[in-house]
Design an enzyme around this catalytic site. Structure first.
Site, PDB file in Angstrom:
ATOM      1  N   ARG A 196       0.885  -1.167   0.000  1.00 18.47           N
ATOM      2  CA  ARG A 196       0.000   0.000   0.000  1.00 18.47           C
ATOM      3  C   ARG A 196       0.924   1.218   0.000  1.00 18.47           C
ATOM      4  NH1 ARG A 196      -5.071  -2.300   0.672  1.00 18.47           N
ATOM      5  NH2 ARG A 196      -5.035  -4.118   2.014  1.00 18.47           N
ATOM      6  N   CYS A 197       1.025   1.861  -1.162  1.00 18.28           N
ATOM      7  CA  CYS A 197       2.058   2.867  -1.396  1.00 18.28           C
ATOM      8  C   CYS A 197       1.473   4.262  -1.293  1.00 18.28           C
ATOM      9  CB  CYS A 197       2.663   2.605  -2.780  1.00 18.28           C
ATOM     10  SG  CYS A 197       3.602   3.966  -3.445  1.00 18.28           S
TER      11      CYS A 197
ATOM     12  N   ASP B  37     -12.747 -10.277  -1.517  1.00 20.82           N
ATOM     13  CA  ASP B  37     -14.111  -9.895  -1.127  1.00 20.82           C
ATOM     14  C   ASP B  37     -15.139 -10.065  -2.240  1.00 20.82           C
ATOM     15  OD1 ASP B  37     -13.050  -9.172   1.238  1.00 20.82           O
ATOM     16  OD2 ASP B  37     -13.172  -7.011   0.922  1.00 20.82           O
TER      17      ASP B  37
ATOM     18  N   MET C  93     -14.164 -12.413   6.393  1.00 17.56           N
ATOM     19  CA  MET C  93     -13.799 -11.092   5.871  1.00 17.56           C
ATOM     20  C   MET C  93     -14.927 -10.496   5.027  1.00 17.56           C
ATOM     21  SD  MET C  93      -9.789 -11.259   4.952  1.00 17.56           S
ATOM     22  CE  MET C  93      -8.550 -11.106   6.246  1.00 17.56           C
TER      23      MET C  93
ATOM     24  N   VAL D 134      -6.208 -16.459   7.256  1.00 16.43           N
ATOM     25  CA  VAL D 134      -6.164 -17.756   6.535  1.00 16.43           C
ATOM     26  C   VAL D 134      -7.008 -17.661   5.258  1.00 16.43           C
ATOM     27  CG1 VAL D 134      -5.754 -19.295   8.496  1.00 16.43           C
ATOM     28  CG2 VAL D 134      -8.087 -18.775   7.842  1.00 16.43           C
TER      29      VAL D 134
ATOM     30  N   ARG E  23      -6.964 -15.392   3.128  1.00 26.25           N
ATOM     31  CA  ARG E  23      -6.145 -14.890   2.027  1.00 26.25           C
ATOM     32  C   ARG E  23      -5.065 -15.880   1.619  1.00 26.25           C
ATOM     33  NH1 ARG E  23      -6.737  -9.814   0.666  1.00 26.25           N
ATOM     34  NH2 ARG E  23      -7.494  -8.343   2.197  1.00 26.25           N
TER      35      ARG E  23
ATOM     36  N   ARG F 253     -26.153 -45.850 -13.496  1.00 29.01           N
ATOM     37  CA  ARG F 253     -26.029 -45.391 -14.878  1.00 29.01           C
ATOM     38  C   ARG F 253     -27.135 -45.926 -15.788  1.00 29.01           C
ATOM     39  NH1 ARG F 253     -21.349 -42.703 -15.925  1.00 29.01           N
ATOM     40  NH2 ARG F 253     -19.610 -43.131 -14.545  1.00 29.01           N
TER      41      ARG F 253
ATOM     42  N   ASN G  12     -19.047 -32.509 -17.210  1.00 30.37           N
ATOM     43  CA  ASN G  12     -19.561 -31.246 -17.759  1.00 30.37           C
ATOM     44  C   ASN G  12     -19.960 -31.409 -19.225  1.00 30.37           C
ATOM     45  OD1 ASN G  12     -20.324 -28.579 -17.492  1.00 30.37           O
ATOM     46  ND2 ASN G  12     -18.370 -27.796 -18.225  1.00 30.37           N
TER      47      ASN G  12
ATOM     48  N   GLU H  65      -9.408 -39.106 -21.128  1.00 31.73           N
ATOM     49  CA  GLU H  65      -9.393 -40.573 -21.263  1.00 31.73           C
ATOM     50  C   GLU H  65      -9.780 -41.058 -22.663  1.00 31.73           C
ATOM     51  OE1 GLU H  65     -12.080 -42.290 -18.401  1.00 31.73           O
ATOM     52  OE2 GLU H  65     -13.743 -41.019 -18.984  1.00 31.73           O
TER      53      GLU H  65
HETATM   54  P1  ADP Z   1      -6.952  -1.959  -2.971  1.00 34.01           P
HETATM   55  O1  ADP Z   1      -6.299  -1.786  -4.305  1.00 34.01           O
HETATM   56  O2  ADP Z   1      -6.912  -3.393  -2.516  1.00 34.01           O
HETATM   57  O3  ADP Z   1      -8.303  -1.302  -2.926  1.00 34.01           O
HETATM   58  P2  ADP Z   1      -5.821   0.298  -1.575  1.00 34.01           P
HETATM   59  O4  ADP Z   1      -7.056   1.094  -1.572  1.00 34.01           O
HETATM   60  O5  ADP Z   1      -4.966   0.322  -0.338  1.00 34.01           O
HETATM   61  O6  ADP Z   1      -6.047  -1.239  -1.893  1.00 34.01           O
HETATM   62  O7  ADP Z   1      -4.945   0.798  -2.817  1.00 34.01           O
HETATM   63  C1  ADP Z   1      -3.722   0.181  -3.119  1.00 34.01           C
HETATM   64  C2  ADP Z   1      -2.752   1.224  -3.607  1.00 34.01           C
HETATM   65  O8  ADP Z   1      -3.247   1.839  -4.812  1.00 34.01           O
HETATM   66  C3  ADP Z   1      -2.537   2.398  -2.670  1.00 34.01           C
HETATM   67  O9  ADP Z   1      -1.641   2.079  -1.637  1.00 34.01           O
HETATM   68  C4  ADP Z   1      -1.995   3.419  -3.596  1.00 34.01           C
HETATM   69  O10 ADP Z   1      -0.649   3.168  -3.908  1.00 34.01           O
HETATM   70  C5  ADP Z   1      -2.826   3.197  -4.840  1.00 34.01           C
HETATM   71  N1  ADP Z   1      -3.989   4.105  -4.818  1.00 34.01           N
HETATM   72  C6  ADP Z   1      -5.180   3.888  -4.212  1.00 34.01           C
HETATM   73  N2  ADP Z   1      -6.013   4.938  -4.405  1.00 34.01           N
HETATM   74  C7  ADP Z   1      -5.324   5.845  -5.135  1.00 34.01           C
HETATM   75  C8  ADP Z   1      -5.613   7.145  -5.668  1.00 34.01           C
HETATM   76  N3  ADP Z   1      -6.800   7.724  -5.450  1.00 34.01           N
HETATM   77  N4  ADP Z   1      -4.649   7.759  -6.389  1.00 34.01           N
HETATM   78  C9  ADP Z   1      -3.477   7.177  -6.606  1.00 34.01           C
HETATM   79  N5  ADP Z   1      -3.142   5.969  -6.131  1.00 34.01           N
HETATM   80  C10 ADP Z   1      -4.030   5.317  -5.404  1.00 34.01           C
END
Ligand code: ADP
Length: 754
Positions: free
Chosen positions: A91-92, A169, A211, A302, A304, A478, A539, A636
């Site tokens: 999560r960046c 989810d 979850m 678990v 995930r 059968r 199937n 088969e």
């Molecule tokens: P998910 O993708 O599972 O919904 P997040 O909401 O934490 O998880 O988003 C994952 C990552 O996507 C964030 O940590 C961020 O790097 C990027 N991200 C999320 N929302 C935005 C946004 N509005 N603008 C830019 N990057 C975003």
């Protein structure tokens, strides 16, 4: 959705020479992400594009350096069976800032990447679209500040994207399934099965928290598949006083023969005032109102974890292939797309709308617009909710309110080979039938038992525990009735006053009912509402794209193949694995894709001597260049003469000591095992639809014999008379088989460009 956004046929990938695609996984991890990454990498390489894996989600894009690595064919070898994501996820925070995105674009341009496939949740996809829309501005700023040359900027005027949804989810509005949801359901349903046995031993109650912060998919589906008694989901907060109603229902369940009580709570469940309903609160309610010493199990991470299910492997492979098609064929002006699935078709959804719809659901719930929130989850979600409600309300309807004269006698039976999920369908039919005021009769041992009049009434409690049991408690055979048996069948139906017949079975079941249909003029007893629902691991049934049991068999096969591959990895070995399916190659093709087989032989494609000669040649080359393992899957009946034994011997003879060969015939294990969550859900839905149809027919005094199945966007019934026109009777399979379009996908990801 526009029709042209639905893709049934798998398109050929466009030429990708000279193009560079980046792939990353972001947000929460999900099982199946690796299958998608592998498919993206291999599909791109197969048409000459270059692929760069971006590590740790958007962070790798911002960091550059080692965060962006060129990938070859073998970099995604042996990852199909692994949970999580091998390229990491994160999560960046920096990606949410323009400065972070500026750095990301600079790094992408340094590698010449202007096409991106992102696998993540709605957040990750939002980030992807933000990057696409800002691209021109960001590139201009990089040129203005001298960080990127005008030539590079001219070569990459826009960013082309494709999103895949990785989320256990299953919350993306517009897509049936998201990557990881099926596996998460496997984890949950396994846990419920395990808890049920201990709960039943002690006559105990369990509260299971799963979850799903805003989405009740996992909770609701697990409740139906696990045969739970009560479920709490975010989309439909219970009305005030639910505590008393829940306790009354659990009590009635016990009185009707249940030895355990299971309540499923989604982690985001609330009451109508928006207060969270915790699993601990539910436990306290059970203690206070029922005096039950309930236990709480919070399943947590678990869900995930672990190996991806067969579905999460083949469907993610399919999605990855289409994502590559999308980024190679889209235009700079086109809006960003999410590639999703719906009713065995690929859907290309507008990304911004799909994400906005998904994000709107919590708001709808907050405003009390529960029905709209439910509808956003799709038709089958709403239907499953109705099914659960009807199934879990036991004795209330068992005897009340229905005059004996109005009570119809509905018989259920199986025919054909055993298929996991037959019991689940029978259980649903019995309970739904009783809840509608009918008497339900179980016919034992298929048409043989029917002709012998071997049948007995089934009570609500008699089917307790059947939801997750493999095999067929009623017995299945059968044999189909010959003209001579028809008289006995007719007598048995008459003597037992059967008003309607529900048959849960395979090809023989359909054939038998078809025979009876053609003899209706002679035997009036056959003129009763009759419905067949498809249950066969092969199937191979008309009018249904999927039959009950096939998904379980796929999972059994894929699990076995994982083990077989692991056993061979230490030596230089070829495996030729034979699957069931008779003349239908579904199990071979789909398990081959899901297990990462290099060759898949089916009856539909046939096997020629030229194919085999090519395979031998390729195999030798491949082992000479370091291959350690080769897996071929053979249906088969793929060929009468080129048998599994023949192919194994041929490969052995031609190995010249470079590798050894083992053949594995998987055999009857494929018909066994506890039904997968998908098969249980399918069984419940089909039984529900079949009973609806029977009720409609009874009400209208009609008696058209039907078969009902999964097709296109719904479950539609077809008249039994149409069966001959829909099947290839020599091969006992439908004339049209949708899954054959997966064949090129399988070839693309398994055949290294030669
Ligand atoms: P998910 O993708 O599972 O919904 P997040 O909401 O934490 O998880 O988003 C994952 C990552 O996507 C964030 O940590 C961020 O790097 C990027 N991200 C999320 N929302 C935005 C946004 N509005 N603008 C830019 N990057 C975003």
């Amino acid at each position: 959705m526009r029709v042209d956004d639905e893709l049934r046929l798998t398109p050929t990938l466009p030429d990708g020479r000279g193009l560079r695609i980046g792939i990353l996984t972001s947000g929460g991890d999900a099982q199946g992400m690796n299958a998608a990454v592998r498919a993206v990498v291999r599909s791109a390489l197969s048409v000459g594009a270059e692929v760069y894996a971006i590590y740790e989600g958007y962070q790798g894009m911002i960091d550059g350096g080692d965060g962006i690595r060129k990938f070859g064919w073998d970099d995604v070898g042996s990852i199909l069976n692994r949970g999580g994501t091998v390229i990491g996820t994160f999560r960046c925070k920096a990606m949410r800032e323009r400065s972070g995105r500026l750095k990301a674009v600079q790094n992408l341009l340094e590698h010449g990447i202007d096409r991106l496939v992102v696998i993540g949740g709605d957040g990750s996809l939002t980030g992807l679209d933000v990057l696409r829309t800002e691209w021109t501005d960001l590139v201009a700023e990089l040129v203005d500040t001298g960080r990127v040359s005008p030539e590079v900027a001219r070569e990459h005027p826009s960013l082309m994207i494709a999103g895949l949804v990785g989320s256990i989810d299953n919350d993306l509005v517009g897509s049936d399934m998201t990557i990881g949801a099926d596996t998460a359901l496997h984890r949950i349903v396994d846990a419920i099965d395990d808890l049920t046995s201990t709960a039943a031993s002690h006559q105990r109650s369990f509260v299971v928290e799963v979850m799903g912060r805003h989405c009740g998919y996992l909770a609701l589906m697990a409740a139906v598949a696990g045969g739970a008694d009560y479920v709490l989901i975010p989309e439909r907060p219970p009305e005030d006083g639910w505590e008393d109603r829940m306790c009354a229902e659990l009590k009635r369940g016990r009185q009707s023969g249940r030895r355990d009580s299971i309540v499923i709570v989604a982690e985001g469940a609330t009451d109508r005032a928006g207060n969270r309903i915790t699993s601990e609160y539910v436990r306290q309610v059970l203690k206070d109102k029922l005096g039950e010493d309930a236990r709480v199990t919070i399943l947590g991470h678990v869900q995930r974890g672990g190996r991806p299910s067969a579905y999460d492997r083949w469907a993610s492979t399919w999605l990855g292939y289409h994502a590559v098609h999308e980024v190679l064929s889209t235009t700079p002006e086109a809006e960003g797309r999410v590639i999703g699935t719906g009713a065995n078709r690929i859907h290309r959804l507008p990304l911004v709308k799909a994400v906005a719809d998904t994000k709107s659901v919590p708001g709808l719930i907050e405003q009390g617009r529960y029905n709209e929130a439910m509808r956003m989850r799709g038709r089958s979600f709403v239907e499953m909710d109705a099914i659960f409600t009807e199934l879990s309300e036991p004795a209330r309807t068992e005897t009340e309110g229905v005059e004996d004269a109005d009570r119809k006698r509905i018989a259920i039976m199986h025919a054909g080979g055993p298929a996991p999920g037959m019991n689940t369908a029978a259980r649903a039919a019995v309970r739904l039938g009783i809840s509608r005021g009918h008497t339900v009769i179980g016919i034992h041992n298929g048409f043989v038992g029917l002709a012998a009049g071997d049948m007995s009434e089934l009570a609500w409690g008699d089917v307790e525990g059947w939801a997750g049991e493999g095999g067929a408690e009623l017995g299945t055979r059968r044999e189909t009735p010959s003209t001579r048996d028809l008289y006995a069948v007719s007598r048995a139906l008459e003597d037992n006053h059967i008003d309607a017949l529900l048959v849960i079975g395979g090809y023989s079941a359909y054939e038998g009912i078809h025979t009876m249909t053609t003899e209706r003029d002679r035997y009036p007893a056959f003129r009763i509402p009759t419905v067949c629902i498809p249950a066969s691991i092969d199937n191979n049934l008309p009018g249904s794209e999927l039959s009950i049991g096939a998904d379980t068999a796929l999972n059994v096969i894929v699990e076995a193949m994982d083990k077989i591959k692991e056993s061979g990895i230490a030596s230089r070995r070829c495996f030729v694995v034979e699957t069931m399916g008779r003349d239908c190659g579904y199990l071979a093709l789909m398990s081959g894709i899901a297990a990462g087989a290099e060759r898949i032989y089916t009856n539909e494609d046939g096997i020629s001597l030229d194919d085999l000669a090519n395979d031998v040649h390729w195999l030798r080359e491949s082992f000479a260049h370091g291959r350690r393992l080769f897996l071929a899957v053979r249906n088969e009946n793929a060929s009468r003469n080129y048998t599994t034994d023949f192919i194994a011997r041929l490969l052995e003879e031609e190995s010249h000591g470079m590798y050894d060969v083992r053949q594995v015939v998987l055999g009857h294990m494929q018909q066994g095992g506890s039904p997968s969550p998908f098969d249980r859900l399918l069984a419940n839905r089909l039984a529900y639809r079949a009973l609806n149809l029977i009720d409609d027919e009874l009400a209208a005094h009609q008696d058209g014999p039907w078969f009902i199945g999964v097709n296109e966007s719904d479950m539609r019934p077809s008249k039994m008379e149409t069966m001959p026109s829909l099947v290839d009777s020599a091969h006992r399979r439908p004339r049209e088989q949708w899954w054959l379009t997966m064949s090129p996908v399988g070839r693309t990801v398994s055949d290294e460009v030669r």
